[in-house]
Design an enzyme around this catalytic site. Structure first.
Site, short mmCIF file in Angstrom:
data_model
loop_
_atom_site.label_atom_id
_atom_site.label_comp_id
_atom_site.label_asym_id
_atom_site.label_seq_id
_atom_site.Cartn_x
_atom_site.Cartn_y
_atom_site.Cartn_z
N HIS A 270 21.26 -85.78 36.02
CA HIS A 270 21.00 -85.62 37.46
C HIS A 270 21.53 -84.27 37.91
O HIS A 270 22.54 -83.79 37.40
CB HIS A 270 21.69 -86.73 38.25
CG HIS A 270 21.14 -86.91 39.62
ND1 HIS A 270 21.56 -86.17 40.69
CD2 HIS A 270 20.15 -87.71 40.08
CE1 HIS A 270 20.88 -86.53 41.78
NE2 HIS A 270 20.02 -87.46 41.43
N ASP A 328 16.37 -93.99 37.89
CA ASP A 328 15.07 -94.25 37.25
C ASP A 328 15.18 -94.95 35.90
O ASP A 328 14.16 -95.29 35.31
CB ASP A 328 14.33 -92.92 37.07
CG ASP A 328 14.01 -92.31 38.43
OD1 ASP A 328 14.45 -91.18 38.70
OD2 ASP A 328 13.37 -93.01 39.24
C1 SDX Z 1 15.60 -88.21 40.69
O1 SDX Z 1 17.86 -84.79 43.38
C2 SDX Z 1 17.84 -86.03 43.56
O2 SDX Z 1 18.61 -86.62 44.29
C3 SDX Z 1 16.73 -86.77 42.81
C4 SDX Z 1 16.79 -88.29 42.86
C5 SDX Z 1 16.52 -88.80 44.26
O3 SDX Z 1 16.95 -89.93 44.57
O4 SDX Z 1 15.77 -88.09 44.99
O5 SDX Z 1 18.05 -88.76 42.45
C6 SDX Z 1 15.72 -88.91 41.97
O6 SDX Z 1 14.82 -87.31 40.57
C7 SDX Z 1 16.55 -88.58 39.56
C8 SDX Z 1 16.33 -87.69 38.30
C9 SDX Z 1 15.08 -88.24 37.57
N1 SDX Z 1 14.71 -87.33 36.46
C10 SDX Z 1 14.89 -87.70 35.18
O7 SDX Z 1 15.50 -88.71 34.83
C11 SDX Z 1 14.29 -86.73 34.18
C12 SDX Z 1 15.27 -86.54 33.01
N2 SDX Z 1 16.44 -85.78 33.54
C13 SDX Z 1 16.42 -84.34 33.28
O8 SDX Z 1 15.12 -83.78 33.39
C14 SDX Z 1 17.51 -83.65 34.10
O9 SDX Z 1 18.66 -84.37 33.96
C15 SDX Z 1 17.31 -83.37 35.57
C16 SDX Z 1 16.03 -82.70 35.85
C17 SDX Z 1 17.40 -84.64 36.36
C18 SDX Z 1 18.43 -82.44 35.95
O10 SDX Z 1 18.20 -81.28 35.19
P1 SDX Z 1 19.27 -80.15 35.11
O11 SDX Z 1 19.74 -79.79 36.48
O12 SDX Z 1 18.82 -79.06 34.21
O13 SDX Z 1 20.43 -80.92 34.41
P2 SDX Z 1 21.76 -80.25 34.11
O14 SDX Z 1 21.88 -78.88 34.67
O15 SDX Z 1 22.81 -81.24 34.48
O16 SDX Z 1 21.68 -80.06 32.51
C19 SDX Z 1 22.85 -79.75 31.85
C20 SDX Z 1 22.54 -79.86 30.37
C21 SDX Z 1 21.40 -78.98 29.91
O17 SDX Z 1 21.67 -78.69 28.54
P3 SDX Z 1 22.47 -77.26 28.20
O18 SDX Z 1 21.54 -76.17 28.64
O19 SDX Z 1 23.78 -77.31 28.96
O20 SDX Z 1 22.66 -77.32 26.70
O21 SDX Z 1 22.12 -81.21 30.04
C22 SDX Z 1 20.83 -81.18 29.47
C23 SDX Z 1 20.20 -79.89 29.92
O22 SDX Z 1 19.22 -79.51 28.98
N3 SDX Z 1 20.13 -82.34 29.99
C24 SDX Z 1 19.57 -83.28 29.23
C25 SDX Z 1 19.03 -84.22 30.13
N4 SDX Z 1 19.28 -83.83 31.38
C26 SDX Z 1 19.97 -82.66 31.29
N5 SDX Z 1 19.47 -83.42 27.91
C27 SDX Z 1 18.79 -84.53 27.46
N6 SDX Z 1 18.26 -85.48 28.28
C28 SDX Z 1 18.35 -85.35 29.61
N7 SDX Z 1 17.83 -86.26 30.40
#
Ligand code: SDX
Length: 394
Positions: A270, A328
């Site tokens: 998130h 989700d």
């Molecule tokens: C919603 O904003 C809101 O409030 C949204 C929401 C709402 O109520 O409106 O809460 C609803 O959208 C929830 C999120 C739903 N999306 C997903 O579940 C999709 C899967 N999640 C990822 O796509 C991701 O976690 C995001 C998009 C949600 C956040 O992406 P970020 O901001 O890039 O995550 P981050 O900066 O915390 O990532 C840090 C690291 C990165 O790796 P490094 O570059 O540090 O090596 O964690 C990794 C990311 O690649 N990472 C993941 C991951 N999510 C982040 N690796 C594997 N699986 C994942 N799901």
């Protein structure tokens, strides 16, 4: 009251707006609607009580709640021409495409709630949004499966009315199941608002130009559709299906950590929560309640989800990056058990989030200092240069 939460200067300088509606502490995994913890609202109240709280800022008295329920109930019908509007779509149109279009089209039918300078019209637009989203969502579902539209039945509560519009058929008596109605009502509460997420920011930016509220919410629906945002519930269920069995989980955990592999654990991670999303815990409990009520003893996808969460939360990649299940992760399993196809999952998210969108839109419009949004950019393109006639270009 304002000033209750002190922001560190760094945060304030990057804050895109001020709001009194929802507060998230991502590190602590706290979510408050107008100061009330999501756990207490989900446990004790219903979705319309949360709608009242988000719109008016206080929990309603019994009389205020009865009046609000009545006002919403009176607006659950949509203009009969809307059903003609739906018939322009192919039957296999994604219900989110239908929702983007039909919610935007409401501004063509309800001219008496598009003058945003009139407080009365702003409130009636808010009530209409909350009242008509379930009807449009049910119509999108019925159209998709080729069944006749079912009109709202206003002696039912909000959630039961919605489930009946989705699942009743003219040839059979429909009986609402109070346990399942309570479950979907609680799911709506969990999705109602979430501070300045991508779709809410979209609604605010659209609204800052003075666009009518229905058009702004349609923009929010379009943004929510993305798999990184509201589309994640549909994507998470598909992911669990792709994993297929508990013993294949390590293979997918490995892929999720591989930077060369675009695969991500859907329903995990998130932008704000670096702790467990408080909504995910309530969703998991609701999932078990729904499966129990439906007599589903062991849902293989739930087994995979629970084991996937257990393994990921012990893996240093996820621990280091503070990646936890979000709202989700369990919602798809629950919605599928309730009878919805995956294509309807994000529609249900939009149905519930409509109150957050319209509440944030209203807060922005009623801010006397409000101006049109204009995000700044950091220009990294070419420096100024002179035009070269085509004959001289290489
Ligand atoms: C919603 O904003 C809101 O409030 C949204 C929401 C709402 O109520 O409106 O809460 C609803 O959208 C929830 C999120 C739903 N999306 C997903 O579940 C999709 C899967 N999640 C990822 O796509 C991701 O976690 C995001 C998009 C949600 C956040 O992406 P970020 O901001 O890039 O995550 P981050 O900066 O915390 O990532 C840090 C690291 C990165 O790796 P490094 O570059 O540090 O090596 O964690 C990794 C990311 O690649 N990472 C993941 C991951 N999510 C982040 N690796 C594997 N699986 C994942 N799901």
């Amino acid at each position: 009251q304002t000033g209750m939460f002190t922001y560190d200067p760094g945060f304030t300088s990057t804050a895109s707006c001020e709001s009194q509606i929802t507060y998230i502490d991502g590190d602590a995994g706290v979510l408050l609607y107008r100061g009330y913890p999501i756990e207490q609202l989900a446990e004790n109240g219903d979705f319309l009580e949360t709608c009242y709280l988000l719109l008016y800022g206080e929990l309603p008295t019994a009389a205020q709640k009865a009046d609000f329920d009545y006002r919403v109930t009176r607006h659950t019908m949509v203009h009969e021409q809307m059903s003609r509007f739906f018939h322009g779509f192919r039957r296999d149109a994604h219900p989110m495409a239908v929702m983007v279009a039909s919610v935007g089209a409401l501004s063509a039918f309800y001219h008496d709630s598009t003058d945003i300078s009139d407080p009365q019209q702003r409130m009636i637009a808010s009530i209409r949004m909350i009242a008509k989203m379930p009807t449009l969502a049910a119509m999108a579902y019925k159209y998709n499966i080729g069944q006749p539209f079912v009109y709202p039945q206003n002696d039912l509560d909000y959630a039961s009315n919605f489930l009946r519009m989705c699942f009743s058929v003219p040839c059979e008596e429909y009986k609402a199941n109070p346990i399942l109605s309570r479950a979907i009502d609680r799911i709506f509460i969990l999705h109602a608002d979430h501070e300045q997420n991508a779709s809410t920011s979209t609604v605010r930016l659209a609204g800052s130009s003075g666009a009518n509220p229905f058009a702004c919410v349609a923009a929010g629906i379009a943004c929510l559709w993305g798999p990184a945002h509201g589309g994640a519930n549909e994507a998470a269920l598909k992911m669990l299906g792709e994993i297929g069995s508990v013993d294949r989980i390590p293979e997918f955990i490995k892929r999720a950590k591989d930077k060369n592999d675009p695969f991500r654990l859907m329903g995990f991670g998130h932008r704000v929560y670096k702790n467990y999303d408080p909504r995910a815990k309530i969703m998991q409990r609701t999932c078990h309640e729904v499966l129990g009520e439906l007599g589903i003893k062991d849902d293989p996808l739930l087994d995979i989800a629970v084991e996937l969460e257990r393994i990921a939360l012990q893996d240093e990649y996820f621990i280091e990056r503070k990646l936890y299940p979000n709202i989700d992760f369990y919602s798809g399993i629950t919605l599928r058990a309730l009878g919805f196809p995956t294509s309807m999952f994000t529609v249900l998210f939009a149905l519930a989030r409509a109150v957050g969108w319209i509440g944030q839109w209203k807060e922005m419009i009623e801010d006397p200092g409000q101006r049109i949004g204009r995000p700044r950019q950091l220009y990294t393109g070419a420096a100024q240069r002179d035009y070269v006639p085509i004959a001289r270009r290489k």
